[in-house]
Motif scaffolding. Structure first.
Motif, PDB file in Angstrom:
ATOM      1  N   SER A 194       0.833  -1.196   0.000  1.00 28.98           N
ATOM      2  CA  SER A 194       0.000   0.000   0.000  1.00 28.98           C
ATOM      3  C   SER A 194       0.873   1.254   0.000  1.00 28.98           C
ATOM      4  CB  SER A 194      -0.897  -0.006   1.241  1.00 28.98           C
ATOM      5  OG  SER A 194      -0.104   0.195   2.399  1.00 28.98           O
ATOM      6  N   THR A 195       0.210   2.394   0.021  1.00 32.89           N
ATOM      7  CA  THR A 195       0.944   3.655   0.076  1.00 32.89           C
ATOM      8  C   THR A 195       1.712   3.792   1.384  1.00 32.89           C
ATOM      9  OG1 THR A 195      -1.027   4.795   0.902  1.00 32.89           O
ATOM     10  CG2 THR A 195      -0.610   4.894  -1.471  1.00 32.89           C
ATOM     11  N   LYS A 196       1.269   3.110   2.455  1.00 36.04           N
ATOM     12  CA  LYS A 196       1.996   3.196   3.725  1.00 36.04           C
ATOM     13  C   LYS A 196       3.462   2.817   3.534  1.00 36.04           C
ATOM     14  CE  LYS A 196      -0.502   0.408   6.126  1.00 36.04           C
ATOM     15  NZ  LYS A 196      -1.082  -0.433   7.175  1.00 36.04           N
ATOM     16  N   GLY A 197       3.691   1.660   2.969  1.00 34.17           N
ATOM     17  CA  GLY A 197       5.054   1.182   2.774  1.00 34.17           C
ATOM     18  C   GLY A 197       5.813   2.002   1.748  1.00 34.17           C
ATOM     19  N   ARG A 198       5.179   2.283   0.624  1.00 29.68           N
ATOM     20  CA  ARG A 198       5.851   3.046  -0.431  1.00 29.68           C
ATOM     21  C   ARG A 198       6.213   4.446   0.047  1.00 29.68           C
ATOM     22  NH1 ARG A 198       1.539   1.884  -4.429  1.00 29.68           N
ATOM     23  NH2 ARG A 198       1.447   4.133  -4.461  1.00 29.68           N
ATOM     24  N   TYR A 199       5.285   5.117   0.729  1.00 28.11           N
ATOM     25  CA  TYR A 199       5.557   6.476   1.199  1.00 28.11           C
ATOM     26  C   TYR A 199       6.587   6.498   2.316  1.00 28.11           C
ATOM     27  CZ  TYR A 199       1.650   8.422  -1.517  1.00 28.11           C
ATOM     28  OH  TYR A 199       0.815   8.835  -2.527  1.00 28.11           O
ATOM     29  N   ALA A 200       6.563   5.487   3.181  1.00 23.55           N
ATOM     30  CA  ALA A 200       7.548   5.428   4.263  1.00 23.55           C
ATOM     31  C   ALA A 200       8.951   5.258   3.691  1.00 23.55           C
ATOM     32  CB  ALA A 200       7.217   4.284   5.231  1.00 23.55           C
TER      33      ALA A 200
END
Length: 157
Positions: free
Chosen positions: A4-10
């Motif tokens: 998800s964006t959580k992992g990619r953005y982190a």
């Protein structure tokens, strides 16, 4: 497994910090602006990243965040785990002795998804932020140009 964006953005945010230098303090507002990520979303992610010990924060004027272990000591798998990103491609949640889907038996494709999950974990655990920002990502020997492969498959469909 769904990244998800959580992992990619982190990962993107910590790579941004890594690019600023080892002692630089970086504000979330600066990261948000450079990477086009919502400041509110970054704030939520950084609570988890700080709790996991991946970043250190300094308050006050000139404050911000820096990597706790530097780019070489920050594994991508640790970032993903810190923000609750699931690296498991198996649909079943059974632990040892448990089956899939609530039964005592493993699902028909259990071993396939378990092996995929293992490969993803090993890759992300061997990869550091230094590899990402230093452009040291070696192509997969089996598929050196994954983008071309996807385009070829799309043309056949």
């Amino acid at each position: 497994m769904k990244l998800s964006t959580k992992g990619r953005y982190a990962v993107t945010a910590l790579a941004d910090i890594a690019l600023q230098g080892p002692s630089a303090l970086v504000s979330l507002a600066d990261i948000a602006k450079r990477q086009d990520i919502s400041l509110a979303y970054l704030e939520q992610l950084f609570v988890k990243l700080r709790k996991a010990g991946l970043v250190e924060s300094v308050r006050g004027p000139g404050g911000g965040y820096r990597l706790a272990h530097g780019p070489e000591g920050t594994r991508i798998s640790a970032i993903m785990a810190a923000v609750d990103e699931r690296l498991n491609a198996m649909g079943c949640e059974g632990g040892q002795g448990d089956g899939c889907g609530g039964s005592k038996a493993m699902c028909l494709t259990h071993n396939l998804w378990e092996q995929l999950s293992s490969h993803v974990y090993v890759f992300l655990n061997q990869t550091t932020l230094a590899d990402v920002v230093g452009d040291r990502m070696a192509p997969c020997p089996a598929v050196p140009d994954f983008t071309a492969l996807l385009e070829e498959e799309g043309a056949r469909a």
